[in-house]
Design a protein around this motif. Structure first.
Motif: not given
Length: 236
Positions: A122-124, A129-153
């Motif tokens: 549904e999010a896609k 789909e391209e934007q959701v994939l970018l949020w899920r599979r980028s290292y330093d791009i966070a979803p709206p109001g959330g964390e990137s993998l870099k932030d988590t690290a």
């Protein structure tokens, strides 16, 4: 030589429904419970001296189910503040017959912000789909109001260095029960993975990943299955 055991929590109810979970406190599914108990059987005779989990119930459940099969002692959550810290002190004859369990938000899953609770398909449809994939599979791009993998690290790795490594240095065997992304960031640090490599790292649910610690270094033994070790790192 001490051992570090990393385990991603078993399947949660929202994993089963294909929902973005993040920091929503969702328990394990029936399959997730079975995965945790199976891991517990594999680790039954292993000496475990201390346990670290996130603050989220699915990681806590997994740790407790694993320890319910273990012969090291009774797991006891160590509360760091308030009356529970003082009132939870063990005075009786079993004061040493337990395994301390420490919870920390630093080990929580990546925070998915406004995606939390959305079905991934549904999010896609909403964001593309391209934007959701970018949020899920980028290292330093966070979803709206959330964390990137870099932030988590940036929260998991300092905690790993400050709290978990010192226990290994004391010769203790450590179990860490956490999440796909918090563990990916820790493995990235241990294995010195590049940003590109960590994005392709897939840590299976409910399967112990074993490292040996000696002379300041962690060496991967592999994923522990009933048939033996899988020494690959599952970078797809």
């Amino acid at each position: 030589m001490s051992k570090l055991i990393l385990i991603r929590h078993g399947e949660s109810l929202w994993n089963k429904l294909n929902l973005f979970t993040g920091w929503v406190d969702v328990p394990l599914s029936e399959r997730g419970i079975e995965e945790a108990l199976k891991a517990g059987e594999l680790l039954k005779e292993w000496k475990i001296d201390v346990v670290f989990t996130s603050e989220l119930v699915r990681a806590i459940q997994t740790a407790m189910l694993v320890m319910s099969k273990n012969t090291s002692g009774v797991p006891k959550i160590e509360h760091e503040n308030g009356k529970m810290k003082d009132w939870g002190i063990v005075y009786g004859e079993h004061g040493k017959n337990y395994v301390p369990v420490y919870k920390s938000w630093h080990l929580n899953e990546r925070y998915y912000g406004k995606l939390q609770g959305f079905n991934k398909d549904e999010a896609k449809k909403i964001y593309g789909e391209e934007q959701v994939l970018l949020w899920r599979r980028s290292y330093d791009i966070a979803p709206p109001g959330g964390e990137s993998l870099k932030d988590t690290a940036e929260r998991t790795i300092p905690y790993f260095k400050e709290k978990i490594i010192p226990e290994l240095e004391k010769g203790k065997n450590v179990l860490v029960s956490a999440h796909g992304n918090s563990l990916r960031s820790i493995v990235m640090h241990i294995e010195k993975l590049t940003k590109e490599q960590v994005l392709k790292l897939n840590i299976p649910t409910g399967v112990p990943l074993i490292y040996e610690y000696s002379e300041g270094k962690l060496e991967r033994v592999g994923y522990l299955y009933e048939w033996g070790y899988d020494k690959s790192l599952h970078i797809e």
